[in-house]
Write a protein that holds these residues in place. Sequence first.
Motif, PDB file in Angstrom:
ATOM      1  N   SER A  18       0.806  -1.226   0.000  1.00  0.00           N
ATOM      2  CA  SER A  18       0.000   0.000   0.000  1.00  0.00           C
ATOM      3  C   SER A  18       0.837   1.272   0.000  1.00  0.00           C
ATOM      4  N   ASP A  19       1.929   1.327   0.770  1.00  0.00           N
ATOM      5  CA  ASP A  19       2.745   2.546   0.804  1.00  0.00           C
ATOM      6  C   ASP A  19       3.355   2.856  -0.558  1.00  0.00           C
ATOM      7  N   GLU A  20       3.906   1.854  -1.200  1.00  0.00           N
ATOM      8  CA  GLU A  20       4.522   2.060  -2.515  1.00  0.00           C
ATOM      9  C   GLU A  20       3.481   2.459  -3.556  1.00  0.00           C
ATOM     10  N   ARG A  23       2.333   6.096  -2.863  1.00  0.00           N
ATOM     11  CA  ARG A  23       3.348   7.069  -3.289  1.00  0.00           C
ATOM     12  C   ARG A  23       3.322   7.226  -4.812  1.00  0.00           C
ATOM     13  N   ARG A  32      -3.824  13.561  -2.678  1.00  0.00           N
ATOM     14  CA  ARG A  32      -3.751  12.445  -1.730  1.00  0.00           C
ATOM     15  C   ARG A  32      -5.037  11.622  -1.717  1.00  0.00           C
ATOM     16  N   GLU A  36      -5.441   7.764  -2.855  1.00  0.00           N
ATOM     17  CA  GLU A  36      -5.941   6.706  -1.972  1.00  0.00           C
ATOM     18  C   GLU A  36      -7.083   5.936  -2.630  1.00  0.00           C
ATOM     19  N   VAL A  89       2.640  13.262   0.945  1.00  0.00           N
ATOM     20  CA  VAL A  89       2.797  11.871   1.321  1.00  0.00           C
ATOM     21  C   VAL A  89       3.838  11.822   2.425  1.00  0.00           C
ATOM     22  N   MET A  91       6.614  10.231   4.812  1.00  0.00           N
ATOM     23  CA  MET A  91       7.644   9.203   4.738  1.00  0.00           C
ATOM     24  C   MET A  91       8.214   8.994   6.133  1.00  0.00           C
ATOM     25  N   GLU A  92       8.753   7.802   6.378  1.00  0.00           N
ATOM     26  CA  GLU A  92       9.375   7.543   7.669  1.00  0.00           C
ATOM     27  C   GLU A  92      10.644   8.369   7.797  1.00  0.00           C
TER      28      GLU A  92
END
Length: 182
Positions: A18-20, A23, A32, A36, A89, A91-92
């Motif tokens: 999901s994250d990839e 993005r 965004r 989604e 988005v 990011m960590e």
Amino acid sequence: MLAEKDETALKELMALYSDELLRTAYLLVKDRQVAEEAVMDSFLQAYNKIHQLKEPDKLRGWLLRIVVNRCRMRMRTWNWRRLLPFAEVEMEETERSPEDLLLTEWRNEQLSAAIHRLDYRYREVITLYYYNGFSVLEIAEHVKSNENTVKARLSRGRTKLKQMLQEGDGDENEARAGAGVY
């Protein structure tokens, strides 16, 4: 497991990709919420059409292709005017100084804004190449074009990005230079 329509397998798939996918979708559609929606639609489509995946080891590429196609479809069907400011988005982040974090965030915002100003055809290949690690051949298959077209779009897109980022640096440097003069 997903081939048997197992919902837990779908949840694992969503957690893994999901994250990839988000993005990628966000970089393509610049919104965004729309990104989604495209990702959720893509997971539903993958779940319903998993039988069409002939080679399970190419699942990641198959999912990315679905997301890119969903984004392309949305770009064709609606005129994307920014009605509301879009969210970034997230990011960590790792343990770094506040100055480093601020500088990195500023650079990422500048790059994201520049990518969003590119035409879709350049934005698409740059996103797939740099953010998803696709080869030129894989991108050519995704966009149904030949490799030389993809190489040309990457080159032109990089040139346009470089120009946009340099222009932005010039504005920033001029602002700094004028700030201390009275």
